[in-house]
Write an enzyme that holds these catalytic residues in place. Structure first.
Site, mmCIF file in Angstrom:
data_model
loop_
_atom_site.group_PDB
_atom_site.id
_atom_site.type_symbol
_atom_site.label_atom_id
_atom_site.label_comp_id
_atom_site.label_asym_id
_atom_site.label_seq_id
_atom_site.Cartn_x
_atom_site.Cartn_y
_atom_site.Cartn_z
ATOM 1 N N CYS A 14 66.498 -65.061 10.492
ATOM 2 C CA CYS A 14 67.031 -65.421 11.502
ATOM 3 C C CYS A 14 68.734 -65.496 11.863
ATOM 4 O O CYS A 14 68.919 -64.443 13.583
ATOM 5 C CB CYS A 14 66.943 -66.752 12.550
ATOM 6 S SG CYS A 14 67.686 -68.186 11.304
ATOM 7 N N ASP A 45 79.302 -52.104 -14.025
ATOM 8 C CA ASP A 45 79.428 -51.773 -13.214
ATOM 9 C C ASP A 45 77.971 -53.440 -12.077
ATOM 10 O O ASP A 45 78.470 -53.152 -10.740
ATOM 11 C CB ASP A 45 79.365 -51.082 -11.818
ATOM 12 C CG ASP A 45 78.133 -50.306 -11.571
ATOM 13 O OD1 ASP A 45 77.121 -50.750 -11.651
ATOM 14 O OD2 ASP A 45 79.088 -49.981 -10.592
ATOM 15 N N GLN A 72 88.882 -42.719 -12.879
ATOM 16 C CA GLN A 72 87.707 -41.859 -13.909
ATOM 17 C C GLN A 72 88.784 -40.989 -15.423
ATOM 18 O O GLN A 72 88.666 -39.805 -14.370
ATOM 19 C CB GLN A 72 86.826 -41.863 -13.933
ATOM 20 C CG GLN A 72 86.350 -43.072 -13.901
ATOM 21 C CD GLN A 72 85.134 -43.584 -12.567
ATOM 22 O OE1 GLN A 72 84.461 -42.214 -12.916
ATOM 23 N NE2 GLN A 72 83.686 -43.804 -12.529
#
Length: 1025
Positions: free
Chosen positions: A594, A538, A478
């Site tokens: 499980c 995002d 950024q």
């Protein structure tokens, strides 16, 4: 410390490490790069490779800053132009700010035909932009002849056309051509035959290609295969042949295979050799001949410059015809060629002096990834040319007078030369809403600034919103953010940085999420004031919501996203294209309950289990605890209610937590030790008690066969670092939720050993409880499950004892829930998840994952790199110009690329689909029928109005999830007389609601017919009633 042993700063590079891997990161940190040309393309490459973290970059440029540069170079300011600074002097310190680990030098000494090139020997990669073809050939020849060769890249951006060329030497070895992670695929059967055929379990696609190699593990029966590498011949998506297995023992069951990554050697020719017979990538299959057409046209442009010592003049017809003639001559000399495209050549000539900064950004991202490949040997390199044109941007401008393209002496002259003054003015007036100010958001804002999108003087505006604060890991991509911005809001910081690039923009920065909760802010009148929405998000859920708002308000939407080296752009235009919600990716497969609880088979299962344990123990239970005691005033009051037979939700869990609540550090260590015993020893013993190793299913097959793995109990050993890490990290987290202090000394091995010596481990006794084996079973909600009478008695007794012991003070009725934070290495969160996951993996004989991989999976981190981000933002900005120009459907392009392979595919968007209701009545996703009502307007009036206006019989009306009228529902016929106001109960400021209306089928027994949403306005003029 030697460069190859340098520790990677994970707090900065974590997202990029998941893309490149540590080996490539170390390689970059040892590499030096020479980059010539600080124009639009050069500064993009400089930004991306410095963010990536090479060792050193020398920026080279001999030109002075001009006003023109302000529209193409985001690191040149107005004061640089006024003070006549050299471009490289202006750019160098600003590039250096991007990454403290990269040494950025500059050179303004001209490099020409007579320069001694020996100075280049100290670089691993040389990149030329804005250089003559003759200089490119000379430098390339020098680089290719070195031992080892210096990797060479050159790139040019002239108006609507760009090119990138790579030469990495006669033999360039790539360690990992694709970068895709090898997955464990379980085996159903292996035939004893020639050739032997492997079938994947549960029809799972293997994803292999013929010629690739795999390695086998844990095969039962045909054990000779284990540890061997076999080459595959693909037979179907789920099966493949592996050569002769007829002499091996028969396959009994189980086993899995993993793709073996093999290095690959690529051979490159020099620029001189490639000029006549170019090897090109085809990005747009709707015009497959375009790369060769641009190749010829740009070579002719090189010749034009050599002959005239200048580029063709802006919009000059005479120069355009001269370039066309040269292109035809050049094309005759090529071995690999296509027919000359006169339209392309003329537009190249007209715009060659100009710059499309968005195009430079897109190709700058692609070229930068090639630089990283050149110095790391990671990913398949470009062989050897990449060409791209944006003729779709200029084709509709054919009728403009040539004067509209002429310079005016301002920062937009380069852009104006390409798209003309009228379109520049439209960009200035644009009102755009961008959701998200992360990596793509920063790149988009830079593109907006260079394009002059949303100027204050033109009543334009760029409205941005992002609720997040800046973190260190953001700085790697950024690029508008610096270390001193950490913990400041992204949106306001990005807005300030954007105004540094172009002070004339009007940027309004918000800190809100865009979601149903903020619809009072981002309401219909807000959307109706916009020309376009850009998403820089995002996650899919947020995209779907923004898309629905854009469809509802007939607003164009430009979406994009990246994952590692992959990127996509999607252009959504009202009444022309489908929307984002028109296609739905299949949902991510959930790991069965499980499997997580008892039968993990791959490392992802143990990591998810550990992450769930964190969430349950340190976030969920403390939250339930707090909520319970906020509802109930005191322990005594709770006891009284329970003794009176009242059932209190959550009481069993909460009172158990209260009665066992630790009050000092030593007790936290003891709790951690008991958890170790429970998770990694007793769980295994219980499973083996319930299902001994020789257990068989009804069909006679073994219970414990692949992918089920039998567990092995782990004996606690504090000298094992994994055991120690689990105890300390668990104890720290328990201390955190119970607000118990501890010192650094408390965390020492000596102190932990002392505490553990007093911990009594109860003897294990197996229980006869039922263990879930059904993969479709869901996790039970223990909080809402009713208590048995025995549990009620136990809970009341525990609470009585706790009250008698005076352990119910107000501070003991409160806990501190922890929020999982993956990027803070000091908090113990990742320590807990990594150690717990690794211990469970060890218990089930699963290959463990290192801390980095565990952090990625547990934190759901999306791998990211600046090169892909820059490329998608550039491609989106090109489409923005087309949207602003009101271009037709055939002009727009969606894109998917993978810079690793490398591949880029440009396609037309999906055209909007028309759905037939009946009798030639059609609708699309963009249609919305309208009915205007009034205070006394009934449901019957509404249905009559729809019938009269749209000539179709409505039979069912739904508002959101509420059914307003369904004929077969009891009592619904009475609703026809009720007013719409009474049925819907709108908020006071609500002007309308969108209703889902179904229509009568043509034949009895057929399904009801869907239609577009029907927007019902509560007042005749559509204003707030």
């Amino acid at each position: 410390m030697a460069a190859d042993l340098m520790e990677i700063d994970d707090s900065l590079y974590s997202r990029q490490r998941y893309v490149l891997g540590d080996s490539a990161m170390h390689q970059m940190a040892r590499s030096s790069v020479f980059l010539s040309g600080m124009g639009a393309l050069g500064v993009e490459i400089a930004k991306n490779i410095v963010l990536a973290g090479v060792k050193a970059v020398t920026l080279h440029d001999a030109k002075l800053c001009e006003t023109w540069d302000l529209g193409s170079n985001f690191f040149i300011r107005k004061e640089d132009v006024l003070s006549q600074r050299k471009r490289v002097e202006a750019v160098c310190p600003r590039v250096a700010e991007l990454n403290p680990y990269v040494q950025v030098d500059m050179s303004a000494t001209p490099v020409d035909e007579n320069t001694d090139l020996s100075f280049l020997r100290k670089y691993q990669c040389v990149i030329l932009t804005e250089s003559s073809l003759s200089l490119q050939k000379r430098v390339n020849k020098f680089c290719h002849s070195q031992q080892p060769p210096i990797r060479f890249i050159c790139g040019d951006a002239y108006g609507i056309c760009v090119r990138v060329f790579c030469d990495f030497g006669d033999e360039f070895e790539v360690s990992d051509p694709t970068g895709e992670e090898s997955k464990e695929i379980f085996i159903q059967t292996i035939t004893q035959d020639n050739p032997g055929v492997v079938t994947c379990m549960d029809n799972q696609p293997h994803g292999l290609e013929t010629g690739q190699s795999i390695i086998f593990r844990e095969v039962i029966g045909m054990v000779e295969l284990n540890g061997t590498v076999r080459q595959v011949t693909v037979l179907s998506p789920y099966s493949f042949a592996i050569g002769d297995t007829s002499h091996l023992q028969p396959h009994a069951h189980g086993g899995f295979f993993v793709l073996v990554k093999t290095s690959k050697t690529y051979r490159f020719e020099t620029l001189e050799e490639q000029l006549c017979d170019p090897q090109v990538l085809i990005p747009d299959f709707s015009k497959p001949e375009a790369p060769l057409q641009i190749h010829a046209a740009m070579l002719a442009l090189d010749t034009f410059q050599e002959q005239h010592c200048r580029l063709p003049n802006i919009a000059c017809l005479e120069d355009a015809e001269a370039l066309l003639k040269l292109t035809e001559e050049v094309n005759e000399t090529l071995k690999n060629k296509a027919s000359v495209n006169p339209e392309l050549v003329r537009w190249l000539s007209r715009t060659a002096r100009g710059t499309l900064p968005a195009l430079a950004a897109a190709v700058g991202g692609i070229a930068s990834q090639e630089v990283l490949k050149a110095i790391t040997g990671k990913f398949a390199p470009l062989q050897q040319w990449f060409y791209l044109d944006t003729i779709e941007v200029v084709r509709p401008l054919q009728s403009l007078s040539v004067e509209e393209f002429f310079p005016k002496g301002d920062r937009y002259d380069g852009l104006r030369a390409c798209i003309g003054e009228p379109l520049c003015l439209e960009l200035h007036k644009l009102r755009v809403f961008m959701v998200g100010c992360g990596a793509i958001g920063c790149e988009m804002l830079k593109n907006f600034a260079l394009l002059g999108v949303g100027l204050a003087k033109s009543s334009g505006e760029v409205c941005i919103t992002d609720p997040d604060l800046i973190e260190k890991s953001n700085l790697n991509r950024q690029f508008l953010f610096r270390p001193h911005h950490i913990q400041k809001p992204k949106s306001t910081t990005a807005a300030e940085a954007t105004l540094d690039i172009n002070p004339d923009l009007q940027v309004d920065a918000h800190l809100h999420k865009v979601c149903p909760a903020t619809e009072s802010i981002y309401n219909d009148s807000f959307y109706s004031s916009l020309h376009v929405v850009v998403t820089a998000l995002d996650n899919v859920e947020a995209r779907r919501y923004v898309d629905s708002r854009c469809v509802s308000n007939q607003t164009p939407l430009l979406d994009s996203g990246t994952m590692g080296t992959k990127g996509h752009t999607e252009i959504i235009v009202p009444n022309l294209t489908e929307s984002y919600n028109s296609h739905r990716d299949p949902p991510e497969e959930e790991i069965p309950f499980c499997t997580l609880k008892s039968f993990p088979s791959v490392i992802e299962h143990t990591i998810q289990w550990a992450r769930d344990k964190f969430e349950s123990a340190f976030a969920h239970k403390p939250s339930i605890y707090n909520s319970f005691w906020q509802t109930h005033s005191s322990a005594e009051a709770v006891l009284q209610k329970m003794q009176a037979g009242e059932s209190l939700e959550g009481s069993f869990q909460v009172i158990k937590l209260l009665s066992r609540r630790p009050i000092q550090w030593e007790q936290c260590v003891a709790v951690a030790r008991l958890k170790f015993e429970k998770y990694f020893k007793r769980k295994a013993l219980q499973l083996l008690h319930s299902f001994p190793l020789d257990t068989r299913l009804k069909d006679g097959s073994l219970f414990w066969q692949s992918p089920k793995r039998p567990p092995a109990p782990i004996e606690f050993d504090l000298k094992d670092s994994l055991h120690f890490t689990f105890i300390v990290s668990s104890a720290r987290l328990f201390a955190g939720i119970y607000n118990i202090p501890y010192s650094e000394k408390d965390l020492s091995e000596e102190e932990v050993t002392r505490v553990l010596s007093d911990v009594d481990i109860p003897e294990y006794r197996p229980s006869e409880k039922c263990i879930e084996t059904d993969e479709t079973a869901r996790k039970p909600d223990h909080v809402k499950m009713p208590l048995s009478s025995e549990e009620e008695r136990e809970v009341i007794a525990q609470l009585e004892q706790t009250i008698v012991a005076d352990r119910v003070a107000p501070e003991r009725l409160e806990m501190i829930p922890l929020q999982f934070e993956k990027d803070d290495d000091s908090n113990g969160h990742i320590d807990f998840v990594t150690s717990a996951s690794s211990l469970r993996a060890r218990m089930y004989s699963i290959e463990p994952a290192d801390r980095l991989k565990t952090k990625r999976i547990a934190g759901k981190i999306i791998p990211a790199i600046a090169t892909a981000t820059a490329a998608v933002a550039g491609l989106v900005a090109l489409e923005l110009i087309k949207v602003v120009g009101g271009y037709g459907f055939e002009s727009f392009r969606n894109c998917f690329f993978n810079l690793a392979i490398p591949v880029a595919v440009l396609t037309e968007p999906a055209p909007v689909q028309q759905a037939l209701i009946k009798n030639n009545i059609y609708f699309t996703i963009w249609d919305c029928w309208t009915i205007f009502g009034h205070e006394d307007f009934t449901l019957s009036d509404f249905m009559n109005a729809v019938r009269e206006k749209y000539m179709i019989e409505p039979i069912m009306v739904v508002h959101g999830v509420k059914m307003l009228y369904v004929p077969v529902m009891p009592g619904h016929s009475k609703r026809l007389k009720l007013t719409m106001q009474k049925l819907i109960k709108p908020a006071a400021d609500r002007r309308y609601v969108d209703l889902t209306v179904s229509f009568a089928p043509e034949a009895d027994g057929d399904d009801d017919l869907p239609g577009p949403p029907v927007r019902y306005y509560f007042s005749p003029d559509g204003k707030t009633p």
